[in-house]
Design a protein around this motif. Structure first.
Motif, PDB file in Angstrom:
ATOM      1  N   PRO A 210       0.823  -1.218   0.000  1.00 32.87           N
ATOM      2  CA  PRO A 210       0.000   0.000   0.000  1.00 32.87           C
ATOM      3  C   PRO A 210       0.856   1.266   0.000  1.00 32.87           C
ATOM      4  N   LEU A 211       0.462   2.220  -0.833  1.00 29.36           N
ATOM      5  CA  LEU A 211       1.097   3.547  -0.858  1.00 29.36           C
ATOM      6  C   LEU A 211       0.061   4.535  -0.347  1.00 29.36           C
ATOM      7  N   ARG A 212       0.384   5.166   0.778  1.00 23.12           N
ATOM      8  CA  ARG A 212      -0.609   6.039   1.429  1.00 23.12           C
ATOM      9  C   ARG A 212      -0.320   7.501   1.116  1.00 23.12           C
ATOM     10  N   PRO A 213      -1.347   8.336   1.105  1.00 25.72           N
ATOM     11  CA  PRO A 213      -1.140   9.762   0.847  1.00 25.72           C
ATOM     12  C   PRO A 213      -0.061  10.328   1.770  1.00 25.72           C
ATOM     13  N   GLY A 214       0.835  11.110   1.194  1.00 24.96           N
ATOM     14  CA  GLY A 214       1.908  11.727   1.974  1.00 24.96           C
ATOM     15  C   GLY A 214       3.209  10.945   1.994  1.00 24.96           C
ATOM     16  N   ALA A 215       3.182   9.701   1.491  1.00 26.46           N
ATOM     17  CA  ALA A 215       4.410   8.890   1.476  1.00 26.46           C
ATOM     18  C   ALA A 215       5.310   9.333   0.314  1.00 26.46           C
ATOM     19  N   PRO A 216       6.646   9.220   0.467  1.00 28.99           N
ATOM     20  CA  PRO A 216       7.544   9.656  -0.617  1.00 28.99           C
ATOM     21  C   PRO A 216       7.519   8.687  -1.793  1.00 28.99           C
ATOM     22  N   ILE A 217       7.522   9.253  -2.991  1.00 27.49           N
ATOM     23  CA  ILE A 217       7.540   8.402  -4.191  1.00 27.49           C
ATOM     24  C   ILE A 217       8.780   8.643  -5.057  1.00 27.49           C
ATOM     25  N   PHE A 218       9.320   9.869  -5.032  1.00 27.71           N
ATOM     26  CA  PHE A 218      10.529  10.141  -5.818  1.00 27.71           C
ATOM     27  C   PHE A 218      11.562  10.861  -4.959  1.00 27.71           C
ATOM     28  N   GLN A 219      12.815  10.662  -5.308  1.00 28.83           N
ATOM     29  CA  GLN A 219      13.914  11.407  -4.706  1.00 28.83           C
ATOM     30  C   GLN A 219      14.559  12.225  -5.841  1.00 28.83           C
ATOM     31  N   MET A 220      14.533  13.544  -5.688  1.00 29.96           N
ATOM     32  CA  MET A 220      15.105  14.406  -6.723  1.00 29.96           C
ATOM     33  C   MET A 220      16.632  14.377  -6.612  1.00 29.96           C
ATOM     34  N   PHE A 221      17.313  14.580  -7.748  1.00 26.51           N
ATOM     35  CA  PHE A 221      18.783  14.641  -7.707  1.00 26.51           C
ATOM     36  C   PHE A 221      19.243  15.814  -6.841  1.00 26.51           C
ATOM     37  N   SER A 222      18.395  16.827  -6.736  1.00 22.09           N
ATOM     38  CA  SER A 222      18.739  17.983  -5.904  1.00 22.09           C
ATOM     39  C   SER A 222      18.521  17.704  -4.422  1.00 22.09           C
ATOM     40  N   GLY A 223      17.952  16.555  -4.084  1.00 26.27           N
ATOM     41  CA  GLY A 223      17.864  16.169  -2.680  1.00 26.27           C
ATOM     42  C   GLY A 223      16.457  16.074  -2.116  1.00 26.27           C
ATOM     43  N   GLU A 224      15.513  16.874  -2.637  1.00 22.71           N
ATOM     44  CA  GLU A 224      14.169  16.849  -2.039  1.00 22.71           C
ATOM     45  C   GLU A 224      13.416  15.549  -2.364  1.00 22.71           C
ATOM     46  N   ASP A 225      12.434  15.287  -1.521  1.00 20.19           N
ATOM     47  CA  ASP A 225      11.519  14.178  -1.766  1.00 20.19           C
ATOM     48  C   ASP A 225      10.255  14.696  -2.457  1.00 20.19           C
ATOM     49  N   VAL A 226       9.681  13.877  -3.308  1.00 20.06           N
ATOM     50  CA  VAL A 226       8.355  14.150  -3.876  1.00 20.06           C
ATOM     51  C   VAL A 226       7.395  13.186  -3.212  1.00 20.06           C
ATOM     52  N   LEU A 227       6.280  13.705  -2.706  1.00 21.37           N
ATOM     53  CA  LEU A 227       5.329  12.879  -1.965  1.00 21.37           C
ATOM     54  C   LEU A 227       4.131  12.496  -2.832  1.00 21.37           C
ATOM     55  N   TYR A 228       3.516  11.400  -2.485  1.00 21.58           N
ATOM     56  CA  TYR A 228       2.279  10.974  -3.153  1.00 21.58           C
ATOM     57  C   TYR A 228       1.132  11.836  -2.643  1.00 21.58           C
ATOM     58  N   GLU A 229       0.507  12.541  -3.560  1.00 24.67           N
ATOM     59  CA  GLU A 229      -0.515  13.514  -3.163  1.00 24.67           C
ATOM     60  C   GLU A 229      -1.933  13.038  -3.446  1.00 24.67           C
ATOM     61  N   GLY A 230      -2.094  11.768  -3.793  1.00 22.32           N
ATOM     62  CA  GLY A 230      -3.437  11.267  -4.033  1.00 22.32           C
ATOM     63  C   GLY A 230      -4.254  11.258  -2.745  1.00 22.32           C
ATOM     64  N   GLU A 231      -5.539  11.008  -2.890  1.00 22.09           N
ATOM     65  CA  GLU A 231      -6.418  11.055  -1.720  1.00 22.09           C
ATOM     66  C   GLU A 231      -6.650   9.692  -1.092  1.00 22.09           C
ATOM     67  N   SER A 232      -6.323   8.641  -1.839  1.00 16.44           N
ATOM     68  CA  SER A 232      -6.605   7.310  -1.294  1.00 16.44           C
ATOM     69  C   SER A 232      -5.385   6.419  -1.438  1.00 16.44           C
ATOM     70  N   THR A 233      -5.362   5.363  -0.657  1.00 19.93           N
ATOM     71  CA  THR A 233      -4.282   4.380  -0.733  1.00 19.93           C
ATOM     72  C   THR A 233      -4.343   3.663  -2.081  1.00 19.93           C
ATOM     73  N   VAL A 234      -3.187   3.536  -2.726  1.00 18.64           N
ATOM     74  CA  VAL A 234      -3.102   2.773  -3.964  1.00 18.64           C
ATOM     75  C   VAL A 234      -1.996   1.726  -3.803  1.00 18.64           C
ATOM     76  N   TYR A 235      -1.885   0.837  -4.803  1.00 20.69           N
ATOM     77  CA  TYR A 235      -0.925  -0.266  -4.739  1.00 20.69           C
ATOM     78  C   TYR A 235      -0.045  -0.188  -5.990  1.00 20.69           C
ATOM     79  N   PRO A 236       1.138   0.404  -5.869  1.00 22.01           N
ATOM     80  CA  PRO A 236       1.986   0.578  -7.066  1.00 22.01           C
ATOM     81  C   PRO A 236       2.533  -0.753  -7.579  1.00 22.01           C
ATOM     82  N   ILE A 237       2.626  -0.868  -8.881  1.00 20.08           N
ATOM     83  CA  ILE A 237       3.242  -2.050  -9.506  1.00 20.08           C
ATOM     84  C   ILE A 237       4.136  -1.596 -10.662  1.00 20.08           C
ATOM     85  N   PHE A 238       4.943  -2.513 -11.147  1.00 14.10           N
ATOM     86  CA  PHE A 238       5.936  -2.200 -12.186  1.00 14.10           C
ATOM     87  C   PHE A 238       6.764  -0.983 -11.768  1.00 14.10           C
ATOM     88  N   ILE A 239       7.169  -0.969 -10.501  1.00 14.30           N
ATOM     89  CA  ILE A 239       7.961   0.150  -9.996  1.00 14.30           C
ATOM     90  C   ILE A 239       9.365   0.083 -10.593  1.00 14.30           C
TER      91      ILE A 239
END
Lengths: 330, 330
Positions: A265-294
């Protein structure tokens, strides 16, 4: 739920395709082995035909030569007049359509099992085109029970259990993949395995899965009925691209906390990407999803870092036994 | 042991090359990032130059376009008259030789750090061309101490510790790799990572290693002396091909008991391959060896399932401090 019709006759014409993507080595090597020695593909009621789907891409150890073979089995490509400048894979799709189809015709093969690998940590994954395909769902359930008899009812709690993924198409959208030339089919997707690498563990697992698929068809052909059941499935809802620069280059990659967590499960607010500049990008969806083919290698060029799926519980009706074939008259 | 001469002057001209193989993504993406923002590559006494070594292969996300760039830096290729039919990588090697060389000349760059990935479970690996290169060995030891201060003396007992591999060439054999255009250089080889995939964990690790390499050069340039030490190293002794059919196709693959066991001892009688027909192939050598690059995707076409190495303990003499640069006259 509006189910697809189930087969009313034994499945006699069955194919196992490997090398649809030429650098997915489990299927490539199994099919090459079966072309030398097809004994493993024989059952009492039928013998499956091994097919090396994309020989040129296999020889080059690349996913494809000109374009992705697993996207061109549409009526537009299959019925257009052949031209010397056609992409290799379009020409090859027409050949496969002659061999295993024609698509959507009564002469088409009864079933195609298409073998794939992914670089993502997908474990064992069964891909169906719709959750309305009762026959395919029973086959998947049979694989789950056959491979994990203790845990089939407990779904996700056993990491060895094959996951069922539905690539539901939009209403009216035409199917385009390898299996669509036949009357029915599923894809097997095993990972993680790098492109161009053959791991013994995945080879053994794929070989066992193919055997179980053929066993299921044999059981069906000989008149076995399969009772109703419930199963978990994951339906693809959308894809998510990598963060990119204005020029289109990668600006970051899959976050370490998401990497290798396919089907979790990927919950809203969890990190999904790491930028080369250092910051994290968070999952901003409203509901839990299940990522595949990551972080699947082949999807970078398609603009896909992962797919979001939703988890479903399917109530699958019984698959009735085939009516006995009338015995030949006296 | 006949050591190579150590630098007598500060290293001012340093390059970091990525994308020598266009589908080894850690180096590709780091170099692309540094070309946008080179700040990380600056030190007080020099600024390293980021170089995307094979732009065409990187754009295609392939190891190479026509031939392996990392094998063509020989005088034969570099000095031959250019021809329109030359392989892309031969033309590119000549450009790189102009930019970072000319090879074996006084004008060549002082140091090239070349960034690679492997699909094998190699962890962090530092590749040197000879165990006689005192400067490179001190750099590798510096990386080991900097990255694993508690365990540098205990070598293999810490899985995070970088391994040192020597690709010793035969007497009289000419060097051919990317780093050979410069006066000195090493390769960083991080794995496992599939071709075409960028993992955040390996990216972070490679970035830290590059920083430590530049830190070492800065220390050397500012007059630091480095004491003698002992270190373990692995010297490549031979390669082993996969079992194959008469037609040259694979007839088996790396045995599950060998897969992912890079740098672990392989003893006579242990299984190395699993045939598709079911039998095991055993290692029939007379002495224990240490396999590396086990099941590397790019080596299938080279006929290499893994390399056998022997383990050495090197006694590395001190690296003396540079003589102070004469201050400018009054």
């Amino acid at each position: 739920m509006c189910s697809l019709p189930v087969p009313q006759e034994p499945l006699r014409r069955v194919a196992v395709t490997g090398g649809t993507h030429g650098n997915e080595m489990s299927g490539v090597c199994l099919v090459q082995q079966w072309l030398r020695d097809p004994g493993e593909l024989q059952r009492a009621s039928f013998a499956a035909v091994p097919v090396l789907a994309n020989p040129a891409a296999t020889a080059a150890c690349r996913r494809y030569v000109d374009c992705d073979l697993n996207r061109v089995f549409t009526s537009t490509f299959l019925t257009a007049r052949a031209h010397p400048d056609d992409p290799y894979e379009v020409t090859r799709a027409r050949e496969l359509n002659q061999l295993l189809g024609p698509k959507a015709s009564g002469r088409a093969f009864d079933f195609v099992l298409d073998l794939h690998n992914t670089t993502a940590n997908m474990g064992t994954c069964l891909l169906v085109k719709t959750t309305h395909d009762i026959f395919a769902l029973h086959m998947c359930h049979h694989l789950q029970v056959a491979l994990c008899p203790q845990s089939a009812e407990r779904a996700l709690q056993n990491p060895e259990l094959p996951f069922l993924v539905s690539v539901d198409q939009h209403p009216g959208e035409e199917t385009y993949d390898m299996t669509s030339v036949a009357k029915n089919g599923i894809g097997l997707e095993l990972g993680p395995q790098p492109q161009g690498v053959l791991r013994a563990d995945l080879l053994t697992r794929m070989r066992a899965l193919v055997a179980k698929v053929l066993d299921f068809i044999q059981l069906f052909n000989q008149g076995t009925a399969f009772p109703a059941f419930e199963m978990e499935a994951y339906r693809i809802v959308r894809s998510v691209d990598f963060p990119r620069t204005e020029a289109g280059d990668l600006a970051g990659t899959v976050h370490p906390q998401l990497q290798d967590r396919d089907f979790e499960p990927l919950r809203p607010g969890a990190p999904i990407f790491q930028m080369f500049s250092g910051e994290d990008v968070l999952y901003e969806g409203e509901s839990t999803v299940y990522p595949i083919f990551i972080n699947e290698a082949a999807y970078y060029e398609k603009g896909i870092a992962f797919f979001q799926t939703e988890k479903l519980t399917l109530s699958v009706p019984a698959l009735p036994a085939l009516a006995p074939t009338p015995s030949p008259g006296p």
